[in-house]
Design an enzyme around this catalytic site. Structure first.
Site, mmCIF file in Angstrom:
data_model
loop_
_atom_site.group_PDB
_atom_site.id
_atom_site.type_symbol
_atom_site.label_atom_id
_atom_site.label_comp_id
_atom_site.label_asym_id
_atom_site.label_seq_id
_atom_site.Cartn_x
_atom_site.Cartn_y
_atom_site.Cartn_z
ATOM 1 N NE ARG A 60 0.245 1.710 4.399
ATOM 2 C CZ ARG A 60 1.472 2.164 4.553
ATOM 3 N NH1 ARG A 60 2.188 2.490 3.494
ATOM 4 N NH2 ARG A 60 2.019 2.301 5.756
ATOM 5 C CB SER A 66 -3.063 8.843 5.622
ATOM 6 O OG SER A 66 -4.228 8.058 5.702
ATOM 7 C CE LYS A 70 3.082 9.435 10.663
ATOM 8 N NZ LYS A 70 3.357 8.024 10.334
ATOM 9 N NE ARG A 94 0.587 -5.733 7.439
ATOM 10 C CZ ARG A 94 -0.486 -4.942 7.368
ATOM 11 N NH1 ARG A 94 -1.624 -5.390 6.871
ATOM 12 N NH2 ARG A 94 -0.411 -3.693 7.787
ATOM 13 C CD GLU A 156 6.686 0.225 8.610
ATOM 14 O OE1 GLU A 156 7.074 0.689 9.692
ATOM 15 O OE2 GLU A 156 5.482 0.147 8.293
#
Length: 243
Positions: A60, A66, A70, A94, A156
Protein backbone atom coordinates in the site's frame (compact mmCIF):
# COMPACT_ATOMS: atom_id res chain seq x y z
CA UNK A 1 -5.75 38.23 0.41
CA UNK A 2 -3.66 35.75 2.43
CA UNK A 3 -0.68 33.97 0.87
CA UNK A 4 -2.51 30.67 1.26
CA UNK A 5 -5.26 31.83 -1.09
CA UNK A 6 -3.13 33.60 -3.69
CA UNK A 7 -4.20 32.48 -7.17
CA UNK A 8 -1.63 30.48 -9.14
CA UNK A 9 -1.08 30.30 -12.86
CA UNK A 10 -2.00 27.28 -14.96
CA UNK A 11 1.72 26.64 -15.52
CA UNK A 12 2.37 26.57 -11.77
CA UNK A 13 -0.64 24.33 -11.21
CA UNK A 14 0.60 21.89 -13.86
CA UNK A 15 4.10 21.93 -12.35
CA UNK A 16 2.83 21.09 -8.86
CA UNK A 17 0.51 18.39 -10.19
CA UNK A 18 3.37 16.82 -12.15
CA UNK A 19 5.65 16.87 -9.09
CA UNK A 20 3.02 15.18 -6.90
CA UNK A 21 2.28 12.59 -9.60
CA UNK A 22 5.96 11.76 -9.99
CA UNK A 23 6.41 11.69 -6.20
CA UNK A 24 3.63 9.15 -5.66
CA UNK A 25 4.68 7.17 -8.72
CA UNK A 26 8.18 6.60 -7.34
CA UNK A 27 6.70 4.94 -4.25
CA UNK A 28 4.45 2.74 -6.38
CA UNK A 29 7.41 1.74 -8.54
CA UNK A 30 9.48 0.99 -5.43
CA UNK A 31 6.70 -1.30 -4.21
CA UNK A 32 6.68 -2.99 -7.62
CA UNK A 33 10.44 -3.58 -7.26
CA UNK A 34 10.28 -5.07 -3.75
CA UNK A 35 7.17 -7.11 -4.65
CA UNK A 36 9.07 -8.66 -7.54
CA UNK A 37 11.93 -9.58 -5.21
CA UNK A 38 9.55 -11.19 -2.71
CA UNK A 39 7.70 -13.08 -5.47
CA UNK A 40 11.00 -14.40 -6.85
CA UNK A 41 11.92 -15.71 -3.40
CA UNK A 42 8.47 -17.26 -3.05
CA UNK A 43 8.68 -18.98 -6.44
CA UNK A 44 12.25 -20.13 -5.82
CA UNK A 45 11.18 -21.84 -2.61
CA UNK A 46 8.28 -23.52 -4.38
CA UNK A 47 10.43 -24.76 -7.27
CA UNK A 48 13.69 -25.62 -5.53
CA UNK A 49 12.79 -26.37 -1.92
CA UNK A 50 9.20 -27.60 -2.49
CA UNK A 51 8.20 -25.39 0.42
CA UNK A 52 6.61 -21.95 0.51
CA UNK A 53 7.31 -19.85 3.62
CA UNK A 54 5.19 -16.93 2.34
CA UNK A 55 1.44 -17.16 2.78
CA UNK A 56 0.49 -13.84 1.19
CA UNK A 57 1.77 -10.33 0.47
CA UNK A 58 0.03 -6.93 0.66
CA UNK A 59 1.29 -3.53 -0.45
CA UNK A 60 0.00 0.00 0.00
CA UNK A 61 0.95 3.63 -0.58
CA UNK A 62 -0.30 5.93 2.19
CA UNK A 63 -3.31 7.97 1.06
CA UNK A 64 -3.06 11.70 0.46
CA UNK A 65 -5.54 12.33 3.27
CA UNK A 66 -3.41 10.34 5.73
CA UNK A 67 -0.29 12.22 4.63
CA UNK A 68 -1.95 15.62 5.16
CA UNK A 69 -3.31 14.65 8.59
CA UNK A 70 0.05 13.30 9.73
CA UNK A 71 1.94 16.41 8.64
CA UNK A 72 -0.64 18.68 10.26
CA UNK A 73 -0.45 16.67 13.48
CA UNK A 74 3.32 17.17 13.52
CA UNK A 75 2.91 20.86 12.72
CA UNK A 76 5.14 20.55 9.67
CA UNK A 77 4.98 22.34 6.30
CA UNK A 78 3.18 20.50 3.54
CA UNK A 79 6.02 20.14 1.04
CA UNK A 80 7.25 17.03 -0.77
CA UNK A 81 10.72 17.35 0.77
CA UNK A 82 9.25 17.55 4.29
CA UNK A 83 6.88 14.64 3.62
CA UNK A 84 9.72 12.45 2.33
CA UNK A 85 11.90 13.33 5.32
CA UNK A 86 9.31 12.92 8.06
CA UNK A 87 7.08 10.04 6.91
CA UNK A 88 9.13 6.88 6.54
CA UNK A 89 6.21 4.52 5.91
CA UNK A 90 4.71 6.23 2.85
CA UNK A 91 5.03 2.92 1.05
CA UNK A 92 4.63 -0.38 2.86
CA UNK A 93 4.75 -4.08 2.08
CA UNK A 94 3.49 -6.76 4.46
CA UNK A 95 4.74 -10.32 4.13
CA UNK A 96 2.78 -12.95 6.07
CA UNK A 97 4.60 -16.19 6.85
CA UNK A 98 3.66 -19.58 8.26
CA UNK A 99 6.17 -19.73 11.10
CA UNK A 100 8.31 -17.36 13.16
CA UNK A 101 11.48 -18.97 11.76
CA UNK A 102 10.24 -18.06 8.26
CA UNK A 103 10.13 -14.38 9.28
CA UNK A 104 13.84 -14.27 10.02
CA UNK A 105 14.66 -16.37 6.97
CA UNK A 106 12.84 -13.96 4.65
CA UNK A 107 14.33 -10.97 6.46
CA UNK A 108 17.87 -12.30 6.01
CA UNK A 109 17.38 -12.99 2.31
CA UNK A 110 15.91 -9.52 1.68
CA UNK A 111 18.67 -7.77 3.64
CA UNK A 112 21.34 -9.69 1.72
CA UNK A 113 20.17 -8.35 -1.66
CA UNK A 114 22.93 -6.15 -3.09
CA UNK A 115 20.74 -3.26 -4.26
CA UNK A 116 18.77 -2.93 -1.01
CA UNK A 117 20.03 -0.60 1.70
CA UNK A 118 18.79 -1.44 5.20
CA UNK A 119 18.18 1.74 7.18
CA UNK A 120 16.62 0.31 10.33
CA UNK A 121 15.37 -2.94 11.84
CA UNK A 122 12.74 -3.01 14.59
CA UNK A 123 12.14 -6.43 16.09
CA UNK A 124 8.76 -6.40 17.83
CA UNK A 125 8.88 -10.20 18.07
CA UNK A 126 11.81 -10.36 20.45
CA UNK A 127 10.60 -7.10 22.03
CA UNK A 128 6.79 -6.89 21.67
CA UNK A 129 5.01 -3.59 22.19
CA UNK A 130 3.18 -3.12 25.49
CA UNK A 131 -0.10 -3.72 23.64
CA UNK A 132 1.08 -7.18 22.64
CA UNK A 133 1.82 -6.23 19.01
CA UNK A 134 4.42 -8.43 17.33
CA UNK A 135 6.04 -8.07 13.91
CA UNK A 136 9.46 -7.57 12.34
CA UNK A 137 9.82 -4.15 10.69
CA UNK A 138 12.52 -3.35 8.13
CA UNK A 139 13.02 0.16 6.81
CA UNK A 140 14.56 -0.36 3.38
CA UNK A 141 15.80 1.94 0.65
CA UNK A 142 15.09 0.73 -2.88
CA UNK A 143 16.57 2.21 -6.08
CA UNK A 144 13.97 3.15 -8.68
CA UNK A 145 15.29 3.81 -12.18
CA UNK A 146 13.21 6.53 -13.80
CA UNK A 147 13.60 7.81 -17.36
CA UNK A 148 15.84 10.70 -16.31
CA UNK A 149 17.10 9.82 -12.84
CA UNK A 150 17.60 7.17 -10.17
CA UNK A 151 15.53 7.74 -7.03
CA UNK A 152 16.24 5.96 -3.74
CA UNK A 153 12.89 5.33 -2.08
CA UNK A 154 12.16 4.32 1.51
CA UNK A 155 9.84 1.37 2.05
CA UNK A 156 8.68 -0.18 5.29
CA UNK A 157 8.48 -3.98 5.20
CA UNK A 158 6.51 -5.78 7.89
CA UNK A 159 7.03 -9.52 8.23
CA UNK A 160 4.75 -11.48 10.55
CA UNK A 161 2.98 -14.80 11.03
CA UNK A 162 -0.68 -15.45 10.26
CA UNK A 163 -1.51 -15.25 13.98
CA UNK A 164 0.35 -11.93 14.36
CA UNK A 165 -1.40 -10.53 11.29
CA UNK A 166 -4.84 -11.59 12.50
CA UNK A 167 -4.22 -9.98 15.90
CA UNK A 168 -2.88 -6.73 14.37
CA UNK A 169 -5.89 -6.51 12.06
CA UNK A 170 -8.28 -6.95 15.00
CA UNK A 171 -6.41 -4.34 17.08
CA UNK A 172 -6.57 -1.83 14.23
CA UNK A 173 -10.33 -2.31 13.81
CA UNK A 174 -10.98 -1.89 17.53
CA UNK A 175 -8.85 1.26 17.84
CA UNK A 176 -10.53 2.70 14.74
CA UNK A 177 -14.00 1.94 16.10
CA UNK A 178 -13.24 3.65 19.42
CA UNK A 179 -11.26 6.47 17.77
CA UNK A 180 -8.22 5.52 19.83
CA UNK A 181 -10.06 5.65 23.18
CA UNK A 182 -10.35 1.92 23.81
CA UNK A 183 -11.83 0.83 27.17
CA UNK A 184 -9.30 -0.67 29.60
CA UNK A 185 -11.04 -4.05 29.66
CA UNK A 186 -10.71 -4.39 25.87
CA UNK A 187 -7.05 -3.36 26.00
CA UNK A 188 -6.43 -6.15 28.51
CA UNK A 189 -8.37 -8.64 26.40
CA UNK A 190 -6.30 -7.65 23.38
CA UNK A 191 -3.13 -8.24 25.39
CA UNK A 192 -4.43 -11.65 26.46
CA UNK A 193 -5.26 -12.46 22.84
CA UNK A 194 -1.72 -11.46 21.82
CA UNK A 195 -0.32 -13.88 24.42
CA UNK A 196 -2.58 -16.61 23.04
CA UNK A 197 -1.45 -15.89 19.46
CA UNK A 198 2.18 -16.00 20.60
CA UNK A 199 1.63 -19.34 22.32
CA UNK A 200 0.00 -20.68 19.14
CA UNK A 201 2.99 -19.56 17.05
CA UNK A 202 5.40 -21.30 19.42
CA UNK A 203 3.34 -24.50 19.35
CA UNK A 204 3.08 -24.54 15.55
CA UNK A 205 6.84 -23.92 15.34
CA UNK A 206 7.51 -26.95 17.54
CA UNK A 207 5.19 -29.11 15.43
CA UNK A 208 6.93 -27.95 12.26
CA UNK A 209 10.34 -28.77 13.74
CA UNK A 210 9.16 -32.26 14.68
CA UNK A 211 7.86 -32.84 11.15
CA UNK A 212 11.19 -31.71 9.68
CA UNK A 213 13.09 -34.06 12.02
CA UNK A 214 10.90 -36.96 10.90
CA UNK A 215 11.62 -36.11 7.26
CA UNK A 216 15.35 -36.06 7.90
CA UNK A 217 15.38 -39.37 9.79
CA UNK A 218 13.03 -41.19 7.41
CA UNK A 219 15.18 -43.26 5.02
CA UNK A 220 14.86 -42.43 1.34
CA UNK A 221 14.94 -45.25 -1.21
CA UNK A 222 17.83 -45.12 -3.64
CA UNK A 223 16.91 -44.18 -7.21
CA UNK A 224 18.14 -46.78 -9.69
CA UNK A 225 19.03 -44.38 -12.50
CA UNK A 226 22.17 -42.69 -13.77
CA UNK A 227 22.66 -38.90 -13.35
CA UNK A 228 22.46 -38.41 -17.13
CA UNK A 229 19.19 -40.35 -17.38
CA UNK A 230 17.77 -38.46 -14.42
CA UNK A 231 18.74 -35.12 -16.00
CA UNK A 232 17.07 -36.06 -19.30
CA UNK A 233 13.91 -37.23 -17.54
CA UNK A 234 13.61 -34.08 -15.42
CA UNK A 235 14.16 -31.80 -18.43
CA UNK A 236 11.38 -33.59 -20.31
CA UNK A 237 9.07 -33.20 -17.32
CA UNK A 238 9.81 -29.48 -17.24
CA UNK A 239 8.87 -29.20 -20.94
CA UNK A 240 5.54 -30.90 -20.29
CA UNK A 241 4.86 -28.62 -17.35
CA UNK A 242 5.33 -25.53 -19.55
CA UNK A 243 2.94 -26.72 -22.27
Amino acid sequence: MSELHQPISKEEFDRIRKEITRFRATYKFALDEISTKVNILKEEFQLIHTYNPIEHVNTRVKSGDSIVKKMQKKGLPLSLDAIEKEIKDLAGIRVVCSFVSDIYRISEMIQNQADIHVIEVKDYIQNPKSSGYQSLHLLLQIPVFMSDRTVHVNIEMQIRTIAMDFWASLEHKIYYKYNGNVPDNLIQELKDAADTANALDRKMERINQEVNILKETNPVEEIQISPAELMADLLKRMDKGNQ
